[in-house]
Design a protein around this motif. Structure first.
Motif, short mmCIF file in Angstrom:
data_model
loop_
_atom_site.label_atom_id
_atom_site.label_comp_id
_atom_site.label_asym_id
_atom_site.label_seq_id
_atom_site.Cartn_x
_atom_site.Cartn_y
_atom_site.Cartn_z
N ALA A 113 0.82 -1.21 0.00
CA ALA A 113 0.00 0.00 0.00
C ALA A 113 0.85 1.27 0.00
N PRO A 114 1.77 1.46 0.97
CA PRO A 114 2.60 2.67 0.90
C PRO A 114 3.50 2.70 -0.32
N LEU A 115 3.96 1.53 -0.78
CA LEU A 115 4.80 1.52 -1.98
C LEU A 115 4.01 1.94 -3.21
N LYS A 116 2.74 1.62 -3.25
CA LYS A 116 1.90 2.07 -4.36
C LYS A 116 1.77 3.59 -4.34
N CYS A 117 1.66 4.16 -3.13
CA CYS A 117 1.60 5.61 -3.01
C CYS A 117 2.90 6.25 -3.52
N LEU A 118 4.03 5.66 -3.16
CA LEU A 118 5.31 6.20 -3.63
C LEU A 118 5.41 6.13 -5.14
N GLY A 119 4.92 5.06 -5.73
CA GLY A 119 4.91 4.95 -7.18
C GLY A 119 4.08 6.03 -7.83
N GLU A 120 2.98 6.39 -7.18
CA GLU A 120 2.13 7.47 -7.69
C GLU A 120 2.87 8.80 -7.65
N ALA A 121 3.59 9.05 -6.56
CA ALA A 121 4.29 10.32 -6.40
C ALA A 121 5.48 10.44 -7.35
N ARG A 122 6.07 9.32 -7.72
CA ARG A 122 7.28 9.37 -8.55
C ARG A 122 7.02 9.98 -9.92
N LEU A 123 5.81 9.82 -10.45
CA LEU A 123 5.55 10.38 -11.77
C LEU A 123 5.66 11.90 -11.74
N GLY A 124 5.21 12.53 -10.65
CA GLY A 124 5.37 13.96 -10.54
C GLY A 124 6.83 14.37 -10.52
N ILE A 125 7.68 13.54 -9.91
CA ILE A 125 9.11 13.83 -9.88
C ILE A 125 9.74 13.61 -11.25
N VAL A 126 9.26 12.63 -11.98
CA VAL A 126 9.77 12.38 -13.33
C VAL A 126 9.67 13.64 -14.18
N PHE A 127 8.54 14.32 -14.09
CA PHE A 127 8.36 15.59 -14.81
C PHE A 127 9.00 16.75 -14.06
N GLY A 128 8.76 16.80 -12.74
CA GLY A 128 9.18 17.96 -11.97
C GLY A 128 10.67 18.18 -11.98
N SER A 129 11.45 17.12 -11.84
CA SER A 129 12.91 17.28 -11.83
C SER A 129 13.40 17.94 -13.11
N LEU A 130 12.77 17.60 -14.22
CA LEU A 130 13.16 18.22 -15.49
C LEU A 130 12.81 19.70 -15.53
N GLY A 131 11.75 20.09 -14.78
CA GLY A 131 11.44 21.51 -14.69
C GLY A 131 12.57 22.29 -14.08
N ALA A 132 13.18 21.72 -13.02
CA ALA A 132 14.35 22.36 -12.41
C ALA A 132 15.50 22.42 -13.40
N GLY A 133 15.73 21.33 -14.12
CA GLY A 133 16.79 21.31 -15.13
C GLY A 133 16.54 22.32 -16.23
N TYR A 134 15.31 22.42 -16.68
CA TYR A 134 14.95 23.38 -17.73
C TYR A 134 15.21 24.81 -17.29
N ASP A 135 14.86 25.13 -16.04
CA ASP A 135 15.08 26.48 -15.55
C ASP A 135 16.57 26.81 -15.51
N CYS A 136 17.38 25.83 -15.13
CA CYS A 136 18.83 26.03 -15.13
C CYS A 136 19.37 26.24 -16.55
N LEU A 137 18.89 25.45 -17.48
CA LEU A 137 19.34 25.57 -18.86
C LEU A 137 18.97 26.92 -19.45
N ARG A 138 17.73 27.37 -19.21
CA ARG A 138 17.32 28.68 -19.71
C ARG A 138 18.17 29.78 -19.09
N ALA A 139 18.47 29.66 -17.81
CA ALA A 139 19.32 30.66 -17.16
C ALA A 139 20.71 30.68 -17.79
N ALA A 140 21.24 29.50 -18.09
CA ALA A 140 22.57 29.41 -18.69
C ALA A 140 22.58 30.00 -20.10
N ILE A 141 21.54 29.75 -20.88
CA ILE A 141 21.46 30.29 -22.24
C ILE A 141 21.40 31.81 -22.19
#
Length: 387
Positions: free
Chosen positions: A237-265
């Protein structure tokens, strides 16, 4: 100049509704988060309750859940919202994902109808804050080793134990707490005003400073029999919850990377050395290209896994692979972007080192990179190497 994601025409992968949601969250972040985030990070604070209410008005809390005041969007729309929130700061995305993908998801999936009716509408509106009590001081990657216990006492339950690194705990109205019982691991819905429940702030953080992080202490907490979530049985049960949350991190982490890349450009186009902008030097362009390559590949993977989730076909190993890849990609982008900004990159005038510090936590929570490698390794070989 071309936006990094448009080199692969990423926008064409989204529906009009998904683009509208993304643009709404981007505007919200630009107006209410970005002007203040450096100050919040420096002070180690976040106006979480105010932001939660604003997120509730936009329908971002539990947005991928059905009913009870939730928006019922698809996984990709939720991912794009996380992308935009985390491009502002990982701490804000954590506030939203812990609320929706951990606390609300647990109650929606495993809770009783009474528990859903009591908590979910208020949580969706941002009027009630939730937290998720799984991790313990001596049980991180091995949640099955938890020591928090729940025992029956007549018709009641008595909970004792300590949870650690709990986002939102100090401001929460309700906690989803996992405990060991004679029947195995079970989940409980715990109002935070219950006698015996307390929190201790985690101080001196160098990562996720704009986030509320606490220890959650349970001392002889007496709960009625109906506090247990009927369908939350076993570690799955808790592991299923963690799996649900991970999808947000899959996208969200790239948002942080994107902001860094735009700042560098942007910085490379305005910073001059040896008589011309540093964006005109081969080594700078090589860095920008490699960062873009990682970002685009990660975004394609995120969208693909999101579509699989919407079709009910995403496996835990696929989500682990995406979380592993995209978190490692994002922190690499942040570190490389810092080299382009030079000494300016270590200040809060620019976002890159703030994002890099945050991502050090993001690669750890909801499963460390090492754990995700073992999940993928087990899928590849059929052999479990966790012990």
């Amino acid at each position: 100049m071309t936006d990094p994601l448009e080199l692969a025409a990423i926008d064409s992968l989204f529906t009009e509704e998904e683009r509208d949601i993304r643009d709404t969250v981007r505007k919200f972040a630009a107006e209410q988060i970005r002007p203040h985030i450096a100050e919040w990070f420096a002070a180690g604070e976040l106006p979480a309750r105010e932001l939660a209410r604003e997120c509730g008005k936009l329908g971002l809390l539990g947005m991928h859940l059905e009913g009870y005041g939730c928006a019922g969007t698809g996984a990709v729309a939720y991912g794009l919202a996380c992308f935009e929130l985390e491009s502002a700061d990982s701490g804000v995305r954590s506030l939203v994902s812990v609320q929706g993908s951990l606390a609300m998801y647990a109650i929606r999936t495993f809770g009783s109808e009474e528990q859903r009716q009591r908590w979910l509408p208020a949580m969706a509106a941002g009027e009630a804050i939730g937290c998720f009590g799984l991790t313990e001081p001596d049980a991180g990657s091995d949640p099955g080793a938890m020591r928090t216990s729940a025992r029956r006492d007549g018709g009641d339950w008595i909970l004792n134990g300590e949870k650690m690194w709990i986002t939102n705990a100090a401001i929460a109205d309700v906690a989803v707490v996992w405990a060991r019982t004679d029947e195995g691991i079970r989940g409980f819905v715990v109002p935070m005003d219950t006698p015996g429940v307390s929190t201790l702030p985690v101080g001196h953080k160098l990562s996720l400073r704009a986030s509320v992080t606490s220890a959650l202490v349970l001392q002889d907490v007496r709960l009625p029999g109906d506090a247990i979530m009927p369908e939350a049985i076993g570690l799955r049960a808790p592991l299923k919850c963690l799996g649900e949350a991970r999808l947000g991190i899959v996208f969200g982490s790239l948002g942080a990377g994107y902001d860094c890349l735009r700042a560098a450009i942007d910085y490379a186009g305005s910073r001059e050395a040896f008589g011309k902008p540093i964006s005109g030097f081969q080594l700078t362009q090589e860095k920008l290209t490699e960062m873009t390559r990682g970002l685009v590949n990660g975004m394609l993977l995120a969208v693909h896994v999101g579509r699989l989730r919407e079709a009910g076909k995403a496996t835990p190993a696929q989500v682990s692979l995406a979380k592993l890849n995209n978190c490692e990609t994002a922190i690499s982008i942040a570190r490389t972007a810092r080299t382009i900004l030079g000494a300016n990159g270590v200040t809060l005038e620019y976002p890159v080192l703030r994002h890099a510090n945050n991502l050090e936590a993001v690669i750890t929570y909801e499963g460390t990179s090492e754990v995700h490698k073992l999940v993928v390794g087990q899928a590849l070989t059929g052999q479990a190497a966790f012990r």
